[in-house]
Design a protein around this motif. Structure first.
Motif, PDB file in Angstrom:
ATOM      1  N   TRP A 113       0.819  -1.212   0.000  1.00 33.97           N
ATOM      2  CA  TRP A 113       0.000   0.000   0.000  1.00 33.97           C
ATOM      3  C   TRP A 113       0.854   1.263   0.000  1.00 33.97           C
ATOM      4  CZ3 TRP A 113      -4.921   0.985  -0.952  1.00 33.97           C
ATOM      5  CH2 TRP A 113      -5.492   2.188  -0.514  1.00 33.97           C
ATOM      6  N   LEU A 114       2.167   1.129   0.177  1.00 30.62           N
ATOM      7  CA  LEU A 114       3.047   2.290   0.303  1.00 30.62           C
ATOM      8  C   LEU A 114       2.922   3.274  -0.864  1.00 30.62           C
ATOM      9  CD1 LEU A 114       5.206   3.746   1.956  1.00 30.62           C
ATOM     10  CD2 LEU A 114       6.941   2.348   0.809  1.00 30.62           C
ATOM     11  N   PRO A 115       2.839   2.836  -2.141  1.00 30.13           N
ATOM     12  CA  PRO A 115       2.646   3.819  -3.217  1.00 30.13           C
ATOM     13  C   PRO A 115       1.373   4.636  -3.058  1.00 30.13           C
ATOM     14  CG  PRO A 115       3.350   1.719  -4.115  1.00 30.13           C
ATOM     15  CD  PRO A 115       3.052   1.480  -2.673  1.00 30.13           C
ATOM     16  N   CYS A 116       0.305   4.025  -2.545  1.00 34.34           N
ATOM     17  CA  CYS A 116      -0.940   4.759  -2.309  1.00 34.34           C
ATOM     18  C   CYS A 116      -0.768   5.784  -1.194  1.00 34.34           C
ATOM     19  CB  CYS A 116      -2.059   3.792  -1.951  1.00 34.34           C
ATOM     20  SG  CYS A 116      -2.391   2.533  -3.196  1.00 34.34           S
ATOM     21  N   ALA A 117      -0.049   5.414  -0.133  1.00 35.80           N
ATOM     22  CA  ALA A 117       0.194   6.344   0.960  1.00 35.80           C
ATOM     23  C   ALA A 117       1.042   7.521   0.495  1.00 35.80           C
ATOM     24  CB  ALA A 117       0.885   5.625   2.123  1.00 35.80           C
TER      25      ALA A 117
ATOM     26  N   ASP B 242      -1.515   6.030   5.874  1.00 35.77           N
ATOM     27  CA  ASP B 242      -1.490   7.138   4.920  1.00 35.77           C
ATOM     28  C   ASP B 242      -1.153   8.451   5.618  1.00 35.77           C
ATOM     29  OD1 ASP B 242      -2.134   5.431   2.922  1.00 35.77           O
ATOM     30  OD2 ASP B 242      -4.178   6.148   2.615  1.00 35.77           O
ATOM     31  N   SER B 243      -1.809   8.691   6.737  1.00 36.98           N
ATOM     32  CA  SER B 243      -1.618   9.951   7.457  1.00 36.98           C
ATOM     33  C   SER B 243      -0.218  10.062   8.036  1.00 36.98           C
ATOM     34  CB  SER B 243      -2.669  10.067   8.580  1.00 36.98           C
ATOM     35  OG  SER B 243      -3.975   9.968   8.051  1.00 36.98           O
ATOM     36  N   LEU B 244       0.343   8.935   8.488  1.00 37.46           N
ATOM     37  CA  LEU B 244       1.705   8.954   9.018  1.00 37.46           C
ATOM     38  C   LEU B 244       2.709   9.302   7.921  1.00 37.46           C
ATOM     39  CD1 LEU B 244       3.579   8.425  11.418  1.00 37.46           C
ATOM     40  CD2 LEU B 244       3.651   6.014  10.733  1.00 37.46           C
ATOM     41  N   VAL B 245       2.536   8.725   6.721  1.00 37.79           N
ATOM     42  CA  VAL B 245       3.425   9.047   5.603  1.00 37.79           C
ATOM     43  C   VAL B 245       3.273  10.512   5.212  1.00 37.79           C
ATOM     44  CG1 VAL B 245       3.934   8.567   3.181  1.00 37.79           C
ATOM     45  CG2 VAL B 245       3.466   6.680   4.750  1.00 37.79           C
ATOM     46  N   SER B 246       2.039  10.999   5.160  1.00 38.69           N
ATOM     47  CA  SER B 246       1.795  12.400   4.824  1.00 38.69           C
ATOM     48  C   SER B 246       2.409  13.335   5.861  1.00 38.69           C
ATOM     49  CB  SER B 246       0.286  12.651   4.719  1.00 38.69           C
ATOM     50  OG  SER B 246       0.015  14.014   4.467  1.00 38.69           O
TER      51      SER B 246
ATOM     52  N   CYS C  94       1.385  13.255  -1.467  1.00 35.17           N
ATOM     53  CA  CYS C  94       1.614  14.191  -2.585  1.00 35.17           C
ATOM     54  C   CYS C  94       0.352  14.985  -2.895  1.00 35.17           C
ATOM     55  CB  CYS C  94       2.078  13.428  -3.820  1.00 35.17           C
ATOM     56  SG  CYS C  94       3.702  12.657  -3.657  1.00 35.17           S
ATOM     57  N   TYR C  95      -0.792  14.318  -2.842  1.00 33.67           N
ATOM     58  CA  TYR C  95      -2.041  15.032  -3.121  1.00 33.67           C
ATOM     59  C   TYR C  95      -2.336  16.070  -2.045  1.00 33.67           C
ATOM     60  CZ  TYR C  95      -6.959  16.064  -3.588  1.00 33.67           C
ATOM     61  OH  TYR C  95      -8.154  16.722  -3.690  1.00 33.67           O
TER      62      TYR C  95
END
Length: 301
Positions: free
Chosen positions: A43-47, A163-167, A52-53
């Protein structure tokens, strides 16, 4: 970046709380830790796309006018529909969209055009920012959809937290001098109840909004998900015109455009729900026939 960092941090909290509630409510239904780690890796590419978005979306908010955001935001689902129609086996969609769905998408674009025709406000920087953000959004949503329907089978709350952690991490790495200064002012902001309340609502809204989007992408196409998000954005414009007397949303053509856009979005969503029910009924009927045939063969034997 400071605002992106704060919203992402609050989204991590929302994801962890929701996941904890799921574990407490149904501890035996959770996948093993090894499966979760492997799923998060895929899922890393989605995160990364989500991060990026978030960055490009805040840049668009600071540089683009409402007109630019509306017109380019309603072109994005058309691009996603083209990709999903071209590669239906990847995104689990029908190759041929109905005439009603195509007409509904065209209606949303017409509504956006009506909205901006009286007060265009198109500038090179805003147009460029919207185009770049649109490309990121299309790629990000398509990768999400393709990953969800093929590989990832872990709790949505876990995906939200990841997702939020990566962002949050990427936003912190992109901090500039203005963001560092903003962090120093957070103490003053937190001491002001109205500002603190808005910051908390902003972060919580970001978390639950992303949670809802992932759920949508699990069960319907990326195109439909983006159309629904555009309906929500148009509703925000309607609320802004009513509550804050925003002049650019009160012109006659703008009002007509908002009405036409909302009508097209709801029309498309309704047509897709009907198409999904038809596909499910057809699949269930075929499965029933297949089972009956198999049973008849066993009886004959």
């Amino acid at each position: 970046m400071a605002l992106t960092f704060f919203q992402s941090l609050m989204s991590v909290v929302v994801g962890v709380v929701l996941w904890a509630c799921q574990v407490w409510n149904a501890p035996g239904a959770q996948p093993p830790a090894e499966q979760i780690w492997f799923g998060l890796l895929r899922w890393l590419p989605c995160a990364t796309g989500f991060a990026c978005y978030q960055v490009t979306d805040h840049f668009v908010s600071n540089t683009a006018s409402i007109s630019e955001r509306v017109i380019f935001g309603n072109l994005v689902p058309v691009l996603a529909w083209s990709a999903e129609s071209t590669f239906p086996h990847i995104f689990k969609t029908d190759r041929e969209a109905s005439l009603s769905a195509k007409a509904a998408l065209f209606t949303t674009v017409c509504g956006a055009t009506f909205f901006v025709i009286e007060d265009p406000l198109l500038a090179p920087l805003g147009v460029g920012a919207c185009c770049f953000s649109g490309i990121v959004l299309v790629a990000y949503r398509l990768v999400q959809r393709g990953t969800l329907v093929k590989t990832v089978d872990i709790p949505v709350a876990c995906l939200l937290a990841f997702d939020s952690l990566v962002s949050c991490t990427i936003a912190r790495l992109l901090f500039g001098s203005a963001d560092s200064a903003a962090l120093k002012d957070w103490k003053l902001w937190c001491e002001t109840p109205q500002v603190l309340l808005l910051l908390l609502l902003s972060g919580i809204g970001t978390g639950f909004g992303h949670f809802a989007v992932i759920l949508c992408l699990q069960n319907c196409s990326a195109t439909l998900t983006m159309v629904v998000c555009n309906i929500a954005s148009m509703m925000c414009l309607v609320q802004g015109a009513m509550l804050f007397n925003e002049e650019e949303s009160q012109h006659l053509m703008s009002i007509v455009g908002m009405f036409v856009n909302l009508t097209g979005g709801i029309w498309y969503a309704t047509s897709q729900v009907g198409a999904s029910e038809h596909v499910c009924d057809k699949g269930g009927h075929q499965e029933h026939l297949s089972t009956g045939k198999h049973g008849a063969e066993e009886s004959a034997q």
